[in-house]
Design a protein around this motif. Structure first.
Motif, PDB file in Angstrom:
ATOM      1  N   VAL A  10       0.832  -1.199   0.000  1.00  0.00           N
ATOM      2  CA  VAL A  10       0.000   0.000   0.000  1.00  0.00           C
ATOM      3  C   VAL A  10       0.868   1.251   0.000  1.00  0.00           C
ATOM      4  O   VAL A  10       0.591   2.223  -0.722  1.00  0.00           O
ATOM      5  N   ARG A  14       0.899   4.140  -3.027  1.00  0.00           N
ATOM      6  CA  ARG A  14       0.565   5.537  -2.746  1.00  0.00           C
ATOM      7  C   ARG A  14       1.727   6.484  -3.058  1.00  0.00           C
ATOM      8  O   ARG A  14       1.544   7.704  -3.056  1.00  0.00           O
ATOM      9  N   SER A  15       2.894   5.923  -3.301  1.00  0.00           N
ATOM     10  CA  SER A  15       4.076   6.751  -3.578  1.00  0.00           C
ATOM     11  C   SER A  15       4.063   7.250  -5.022  1.00  0.00           C
ATOM     12  O   SER A  15       3.302   6.766  -5.864  1.00  0.00           O
ATOM     13  N   ILE A  19       2.291   5.371  -8.167  1.00  0.00           N
ATOM     14  CA  ILE A  19       1.278   6.015  -9.003  1.00  0.00           C
ATOM     15  C   ILE A  19       1.707   5.982 -10.470  1.00  0.00           C
ATOM     16  O   ILE A  19       0.902   5.711 -11.371  1.00  0.00           O
ATOM     17  N   THR A  56      -4.111  -4.210  -8.594  1.00  0.00           N
ATOM     18  CA  THR A  56      -4.839  -2.951  -8.354  1.00  0.00           C
ATOM     19  C   THR A  56      -5.489  -2.443  -9.631  1.00  0.00           C
ATOM     20  O   THR A  56      -6.644  -1.987  -9.616  1.00  0.00           O
ATOM     21  N   TRP A  73      -8.593   4.605  -6.320  1.00  0.00           N
ATOM     22  CA  TRP A  73      -8.816   3.865  -5.073  1.00  0.00           C
ATOM     23  C   TRP A  73      -7.923   2.634  -5.007  1.00  0.00           C
ATOM     24  O   TRP A  73      -7.439   2.127  -6.018  1.00  0.00           O
ATOM     25  N   LEU A  74      -7.741   2.139  -3.783  1.00  0.00           N
ATOM     26  CA  LEU A  74      -7.023   0.901  -3.530  1.00  0.00           C
ATOM     27  C   LEU A  74      -7.987  -0.112  -2.922  1.00  0.00           C
ATOM     28  O   LEU A  74      -8.845   0.250  -2.098  1.00  0.00           O
ATOM     29  N   MET A 134      -5.605   1.543   3.066  1.00  0.00           N
ATOM     30  CA  MET A 134      -6.341   1.794   1.826  1.00  0.00           C
ATOM     31  C   MET A 134      -7.451   2.811   2.050  1.00  0.00           C
ATOM     32  O   MET A 134      -7.698   3.688   1.217  1.00  0.00           O
ATOM     33  N   ARG A 136      -7.472   5.227   4.193  1.00  0.00           N
ATOM     34  CA  ARG A 136      -6.857   6.559   4.305  1.00  0.00           C
ATOM     35  C   ARG A 136      -6.551   7.133   2.924  1.00  0.00           C
ATOM     36  O   ARG A 136      -6.625   8.344   2.711  1.00  0.00           O
ATOM     37  N   ASN A 137      -6.216   6.265   1.979  1.00  0.00           N
ATOM     38  CA  ASN A 137      -6.018   6.709   0.595  1.00  0.00           C
ATOM     39  C   ASN A 137      -7.349   7.050  -0.070  1.00  0.00           C
ATOM     40  O   ASN A 137      -7.471   8.054  -0.773  1.00  0.00           O
ATOM     41  N   ASN A 138      -8.356   6.227   0.172  1.00  0.00           N
ATOM     42  CA  ASN A 138      -9.626   6.359  -0.548  1.00  0.00           C
ATOM     43  C   ASN A 138     -10.508   7.482  -0.016  1.00  0.00           C
ATOM     44  O   ASN A 138     -11.248   8.113  -0.778  1.00  0.00           O
ATOM     45  N   PRO A 140      -9.528  10.406   2.139  1.00  0.00           N
ATOM     46  CA  PRO A 140      -8.446  11.099   2.864  1.00  0.00           C
ATOM     47  C   PRO A 140      -8.925  12.159   3.842  1.00  0.00           C
ATOM     48  O   PRO A 140      -8.176  12.523   4.754  1.00  0.00           O
TER      49      PRO A 140
END
Length: 386
Positions: A10, A14-15, A19, A56, A73-74, A134, A136-138, A140
């Motif tokens: 993850v 997200r890095s 990406i 993904t 999204w993840l 995930m 927290r990524n989706n 935020p």
């Protein structure tokens, strides 16, 4: 089961490098015909990071038909399977409008996203560190913490939960005591709280006597979920509700509606109520609302002289006592070569019967096979959109 993501995966996804890798792999077709070649390309480009990136990309493509904001999204495979479709999540979130709400099994954040649009404040929690990362990524803009759903970490909030219904091997769990967290324990912990619990629509509602209202929701013809509402989230005077969503429109019916419904032979139309209505036990209420009647008080098929607007209904061509010999003769006489077979109340497998009928002819029809009392009946129809 899909790929088993780790927290390091993850973090990479997200890095900036992750990406960029996702963008590059998303340009590959990854179809059934090209997948082996495309995965080989991804492996050469990304080395050990190829697996989470490919997975993904594939999950995002699958999610497009379910979630509004899948791009970026993840997911894990099983989290995506259990995630609420965005349309249904927004419908359920409306009961939390303006309130503080805690999603105690937030997973990757599909429900949390919908709640965030209408609630005063949102909190998400889960025990799985990968899914939390995930989420927290989706989502935020929403606070997400690690916590056990059975050990409350919030006060003065409404609570929503979606217990896991698959084991570690991906097999579905059918008994509420096997859910994670178990249904009864969840209800006990939040007995004094306004609580909503999403469940599979096939759940036996008798296992949740603590639920003040049970709502069945269908989306575009498929029953998606049951939601168990308690206390201030439930509707006063209502214990069962069916909500039917088609595209951007929806309607609902409850057991507070009249259920005066006669029983009579087939009229001009046969109506097969939406699955949410049937599952909620509101067939008679639906019939009364639309001036319909039952063919048999124990069977969900309805009839009437005018079907409700906006549904797929069946115009009656003729009806008679059912035998296999009789239906073969009828279909041959009418030149029916394509046949939809609907069955309730009889032990008949449509696919097996269709093979034995040896259909031939230029026309198509629908046959409803059911019983009226102890008598097997066939109703030959033409399907129409009203």
């Amino acid at each position: 089961m899909g790929y088993a993501f780790t927290s390091d995966d993850v973090a990479f996804l997200r890095s900036d490098a992750g990406i960029a890798a996702l963008t590059e792999v998303n340009a590959l077709p990854l179809t059934d015909a090209t997948r082996l070649r495309d995965v080989g390309v991804a492996r050469r480009l990304l080395g050990e990071n190829f697996a989470p990136v490919v997975e993904t990309v594939l999950l995002r493509r699958r999610a497009l038909s379910k979630l509004d904001q899948a791009d970026g999204w993840l997911f894990t495979d099983d989290a995506l399977q259990q995630a609420t479709a965005s349309t249904v999540a927004r419908h359920r979130a409306q009961r939390f409008k303006g309130r503080d709400v805690h999603d105690v099994t937030c997973s990757i954040g599909a429900d949390l996203q919908a709640l965030n649009e209408v609630a005063a404040r949102c909190l998400g929690s889960d025990l799985d560190p990968v899914r939390l990362a995930m989420a927290r990524n989706n989502v935020p803009d929403t606070l997400v913490v690690r916590a056990d759903a059975l050990r409350p970490v919030s006060k003065a909030t409404a609570v929503t939960a979606d217990p896991a219904r698959r084991d570690s091997s991906g097999r579905r769990k059918w008994h509420p005591q096997d859910f994670v967290p178990p249904l009864d324990e969840l209800a006990e912990v939040y007995a004094g709280t306004d609580l909503a619990v999403k469940c599979a629509p096939g759940i036996d509602f008798a296992v949740a006597p603590w639920a003040d209202e049970v709502e069945l929701v269908s989306l575009d013809g498929a029953v998606r979920e049951a939601c168990l509402w308690t206390r201030g989230l439930a509707t006063q005077g209502v214990s069962r509700r069916a909500t039917v969503i088609h595209g951007t429109s929806s309607w609902t019916i409850t057991d507070a509606s009249p259920d005066d419904c006669p029983v009579a032979p087939p009229g001009e139309w046969i109506i097969d109520p939406d699955g949410a209505v049937v599952r909620a036990g509101l067939v008679r209420h639906y019939a009364a609302l639309h001036g319909l009647w039952q063919l048999d008080e124990r069977i969900a098929y309805l009839s009437g002289d005018k079907p409700p607007a906006g549904i797929r209904a069946f115009r009656v061509l003729e009806h008679a006592h059912y035998t296999e010999k009789a239906i073969k003769s009828l279909l041959k006489t009418r030149g029916i070569g394509r046949l939809e077979i609907l069955v309730r109340g009889l032990d008949i497998d449509p696919n097996t019967l269709r093979r034995r009928l040896k259909l031939a002819g230029p026309d198509e029809a629908t046959v409803v096979l059911t019983r009226i009392g102890a008598k097997p009946v066939m109703v030959l129809c033409r399907a129409e959109r009203t």
